[in-house]
Structures are given as structure tokens and as C-alpha cells.
Motif scaffolding. Structure first.
Motif, PDB file in Angstrom:
ATOM      1  N   SER A 168       0.792  -1.289  -0.013  1.00 32.56           N
ATOM      2  CA  SER A 168      -0.031   0.006   0.125  1.00 32.56           C
ATOM      3  C   SER A 168       0.831   1.475  -0.036  1.00 32.56           C
ATOM      4  O   SER A 168       0.376   2.183   0.071  1.00 32.56           O
ATOM      5  CB  SER A 168      -0.936  -0.140   1.211  1.00 32.56           C
ATOM      6  OG  SER A 168      -0.252   0.125   2.282  1.00 32.56           O
ATOM      7  N   GLY A 169       2.174   1.205  -0.038  1.00 34.71           N
ATOM      8  CA  GLY A 169       2.933   2.361   0.009  1.00 34.71           C
ATOM      9  C   GLY A 169       2.843   3.252   1.388  1.00 34.71           C
ATOM     10  O   GLY A 169       3.202   4.233   1.322  1.00 34.71           O
ATOM     11  N   GLY A 170       2.777   2.489   2.364  1.00 35.09           N
ATOM     12  CA  GLY A 170       2.633   2.775   3.781  1.00 35.09           C
ATOM     13  C   GLY A 170       1.468   3.509   4.302  1.00 35.09           C
ATOM     14  O   GLY A 170       1.319   4.104   5.221  1.00 35.09           O
ATOM     15  N   ARG A 171       0.268   3.008   3.552  1.00 35.75           N
ATOM     16  CA  ARG A 171      -1.204   3.361   3.884  1.00 35.75           C
ATOM     17  C   ARG A 171      -1.660   2.613   4.739  1.00 35.75           C
ATOM     18  O   ARG A 171      -3.185   2.842   5.160  1.00 35.75           O
ATOM     19  CB  ARG A 171      -1.798   3.475   2.415  1.00 35.75           C
ATOM     20  CG  ARG A 171      -1.513   4.775   1.763  1.00 35.75           C
ATOM     21  CD  ARG A 171      -2.250   5.029   0.567  1.00 35.75           C
ATOM     22  NE  ARG A 171      -2.148   3.672  -0.346  1.00 35.75           N
ATOM     23  CZ  ARG A 171      -2.974   3.051  -1.107  1.00 35.75           C
ATOM     24  NH1 ARG A 171      -4.262   3.198  -0.810  1.00 35.75           N
ATOM     25  NH2 ARG A 171      -2.907   2.200  -1.847  1.00 35.75           N
ATOM     26  N   TYR A 172      -1.160   1.357   5.591  1.00 41.52           N
ATOM     27  CA  TYR A 172      -1.489   0.329   6.218  1.00 41.52           C
ATOM     28  C   TYR A 172      -1.723   0.599   7.751  1.00 41.52           C
ATOM     29  O   TYR A 172      -0.654   1.172   8.461  1.00 41.52           O
ATOM     30  CB  TYR A 172      -1.287  -0.866   5.836  1.00 41.52           C
ATOM     31  CG  TYR A 172      -1.613  -2.013   6.797  1.00 41.52           C
ATOM     32  CD1 TYR A 172      -3.353  -2.439   6.661  1.00 41.52           C
ATOM     33  CD2 TYR A 172      -0.914  -2.731   7.497  1.00 41.52           C
ATOM     34  CE1 TYR A 172      -3.519  -3.620   7.324  1.00 41.52           C
ATOM     35  CE2 TYR A 172      -1.378  -3.746   8.397  1.00 41.52           C
ATOM     36  CZ  TYR A 172      -2.778  -4.270   8.184  1.00 41.52           C
ATOM     37  OH  TYR A 172      -3.207  -5.120   8.949  1.00 41.52           O
ATOM     38  N   VAL A 173      -2.904   0.313   8.352  1.00 41.08           N
ATOM     39  CA  VAL A 173      -3.206   0.456   9.704  1.00 41.08           C
ATOM     40  C   VAL A 173      -3.442  -0.857  10.337  1.00 41.08           C
ATOM     41  O   VAL A 173      -4.382  -1.596   9.710  1.00 41.08           O
ATOM     42  CB  VAL A 173      -4.045   1.476  10.164  1.00 41.08           C
ATOM     43  CG1 VAL A 173      -4.094   1.630  11.515  1.00 41.08           C
ATOM     44  CG2 VAL A 173      -3.824   2.758   9.783  1.00 41.08           C
ATOM     45  N   LEU A 174      -2.778  -1.589  11.187  1.00 39.73           N
ATOM     46  CA  LEU A 174      -3.155  -2.619  11.735  1.00 39.73           C
ATOM     47  C   LEU A 174      -3.860  -2.732  12.914  1.00 39.73           C
ATOM     48  O   LEU A 174      -3.601  -2.355  13.767  1.00 39.73           O
ATOM     49  CB  LEU A 174      -1.806  -3.354  12.125  1.00 39.73           C
ATOM     50  CG  LEU A 174      -1.853  -4.728  13.098  1.00 39.73           C
ATOM     51  CD1 LEU A 174      -2.676  -5.887  12.213  1.00 39.73           C
ATOM     52  CD2 LEU A 174      -0.403  -5.264  13.544  1.00 39.73           C
ATOM     53  N   GLY A 175      -5.218  -3.213  12.719  1.00 38.61           N
ATOM     54  CA  GLY A 175      -6.272  -3.195  13.761  1.00 38.61           C
ATOM     55  C   GLY A 175      -6.072  -4.715  14.284  1.00 38.61           C
ATOM     56  O   GLY A 175      -6.334  -5.575  13.628  1.00 38.61           O
ATOM     57  N   LEU A 176      -5.962  -4.800  15.714  1.00 34.61           N
ATOM     58  CA  LEU A 176      -6.031  -6.010  16.281  1.00 34.61           C
ATOM     59  C   LEU A 176      -7.037  -5.946  17.541  1.00 34.61           C
ATOM     60  O   LEU A 176      -7.428  -5.142  18.001  1.00 34.61           O
ATOM     61  CB  LEU A 176      -4.489  -6.285  16.877  1.00 34.61           C
ATOM     62  CG  LEU A 176      -3.553  -6.474  16.048  1.00 34.61           C
ATOM     63  CD1 LEU A 176      -2.193  -6.606  16.660  1.00 34.61           C
ATOM     64  CD2 LEU A 176      -3.738  -7.987  15.133  1.00 34.61           C
TER      65      LEU A 176
END
Length: 294
Positions: free
Chosen positions: A50-58
Motif C-alpha cells: 500500500s506504500g505505507g497506507r496500512y493500519v494494523l487493527g488487532l
């Protein structure tokens, strides 16, 4: 989100490849369904794609899903939650994976460049889970928290972050209403009501307990009494529980939905519109258009 349907990491990959600007987020990955190493590997891969657009939700998920789908005993969920979050953050930072002492193997690092820049947002409803989010994460992403409750919860979260030495670090609260648009307000109400009834009555005790502790014990009891046997599409919320529904949802004609959705803007940092499952595309598009920022 990921339950027992689509694998969200694959869907997020498809979204990442077809977009250029929007952020994408797992909302949420369960800490039970994958090892910490697999979660970190997926997060680093999605951040790269994603070119740094990802947020990891846990999140710690629920007993119903963990045991009923993954076949894993739902024991000490808060401990599992904290240990997994710490392990994933360490691996993304370039550290070796934590290996139990009973395992006689050399701990390994992630086999791709570290991604310490991946934000981790945690879902959590119980006091211990919320505390974990405040101490360990860059954001909090709860589901089914009444709009007006954030005003009392957020100051407590900021105090916890201060005591954890993270007072100056950014922290994002992501939450919003479930939304259904339609000129027939009763029909739109039924869409969001069915979704709420399912979570309160059929998804174990987590959501019912959370809403009870938020001050809606009578409404929770009324919903459960009205839904002794239900499916995701047939749940009902009786009229005496509508005050709770109105704290969690926006429904009716587009103008009313927009007004209700905007009432969340002062309560949270990112107003996350919830789209009930199973809607046809024309209704999904109507929700997006009605609840999008002006």
C-alpha cells in the motif's frame, strides 16, 4: 473486519492495489486466528503493497468466534491480547520473535525490512482491554460504544497513556454509528436494529456486558428477551431499547442520517461509518454518500 467470512488481508490487498490515497485498516484481525509472526508478516506486506497506507487493527475477538470457528479455548484473553500486541510490535521493529523457553529453537527476525512505522490500533471493550489499548497502541477502535460515553472514557484513556509515558504520542479514537439509509425510516431502523440484536444476543457476552456497563442494562435485557432465537437478518430491537439504538446507529432519510452521523464528529477523532452486512450495493452507496463528510 474479519470474522468467519472473507480473509481481510486478501481483501485489503485488493483495495490497496486499486487505490492510491486512502488509508486501509484491518478492523480487526483477531489475536487468536494467527500467530504473532504471521500477523507481523501480513502487516509488513500490506504496508509495502500500500506504500505505507496500512493500519494494523488487532482485537481479542469473542468467545463465540474463537471457540466456535477457530476451535481454541478462549482462556485469559487479556493476557493473550497484550502478549500478541507486544510481540507483533517487536517483530515489526526488527526484533526477534519471542519464542517460549520450552521451544528449543533460535528466534528469527522478520525476513523483510522492518516496518516500525505501521500504526497499531486496538479494539477493546472491557476495562483491561481498553487499558491495553491506551498503554500499547497508537489508536483505539471499539465497536458498539454509545456515542455519549466517549466523553467520559477518553479522559481516562489519556491519563493511562500519561502514566505509561506516552502522553506526547499521537492517539486516535476511531468509532461511529452503524448506518442504514432509506425513505422508509422504519425499514432503515430494522436494518441497524437487526445488526445490534445479533451482537447483543448471539455473539457471546462481550457486547452485552459492555453495553450493560455503559449504563444500558434495561435495554440489553429487552433486546435479549425479544430475540430468543434469531438469525443475523431477523433480530429486533423493541421500542423500549431504541434509546440505545439511537446511541449506536444512524438511520432513515439521507438528511437525517447525515445529521446523526455528524453528531459523532465531536466524540471521536475518526468517524467510522458502520455498514451492516448483507446490504445490496445501491444501499451501500447511499450510506457512503449520506454519511460522508460534507
Amino acid at each position: 473486519p474479519e470474522g468467519w467470512g472473507f480473509d481481510s488481508t486478501l481483501v485489503l490487498t485488493e483495495i490497496a492495489l486499486k487505490t492510491e490515497r486512502i488509508k486501509i485498516m484491518s478492523g480487526i484481525l483477531s489475536v487468536w486466528g494467527r500467530t504473532a509472526g504471521t500477523i507481523a508478516m501480513s502487516a509488513a506486506t500490506l504496508a509495502d503493497i500500500s506504500g505505507g497506507r496500512y493500519v494494523l487493527g488487532l482485537g481479542a475477538s469473542t468467545k463465540a468466534l474463537v471457540e466456535g470457528f477457530h476451535g481454541i479455548p478462549f482462556e485469559k484473553p487479556t493476557r493473550r491480547f497484550r502478549e500478541t500486541v507486544r510481540a507483533v510490535r517487536g517483530i515489526l521493529n526488527g526484533e526477534r520473535a519471542p519464542v517460549p523457553e520450552a521451544v528449543d529453537s533460535r528466534p528469527l527476525k522478520l525476513g523483510q525490512p522492518p516496518r516500525p512505522d505501521v500504526p497499531i490500533y486496538l479494539a477493546g471493550l472491557g476495562p483491561q482491554s481498553v487499558r491495553a489499548a491506551a498503554q500499547l497502541a497508537e489508536g483505539w477502535f471499539p465497536y458498539l460504544v454509545a456515542r455519549d460515553r466517549f466523553r467520559s472514557w477518553v479522559p481516562d484513556i489519556l491519563k493511562i497513556r500519561s502514566r505509561a509515558g506516552r502522553a506526547g504520542d499521537p492517539f486516535t479514537v476511531v468509532a461511529g454509528p452503524n448506518v442504514a439509509v432509506g425513505t422508509d425510516e422504519a425499514a432503515a431502523r430494522q436494518v441497524v436494529a437487526s445488526n445490534l440484536a445479533w451482537y447483543v444476543s448471539a455473539m457471546g457476552e462481550a457486547y452485552a456486558n459492555s453495553l450493560t456497563h455503559q449504563g444500558f442494562a434495561d435495554e440489553v435485557a429487552a433486546i435479549r428477551a425479544a430475540n430468543p432465537k434469531l438469525t443475523p437478518a431477523t433480530g429486533v430491537v423493541p421500542a423500549e431499547a431504541w434509546p440505545l439504538l439511537d446511541q449506536l446507529a444512524a438511520y432513515g432519510p439521507a438528511a437525517k442520517v447525515r445529521e446523526t452521523s455528524e453528531s459523532w464528529d465531536e466524540a471521536v477523532d475518526i468517524n467510522a461509518i458502520g455498514i451492516p452486512p448483507g446490504l445490496p450495493w445501491d444501499q451501500i452507496e447511499a450510506v457512503i454518500r449520506a454519511a460522508a463528510p460534507r
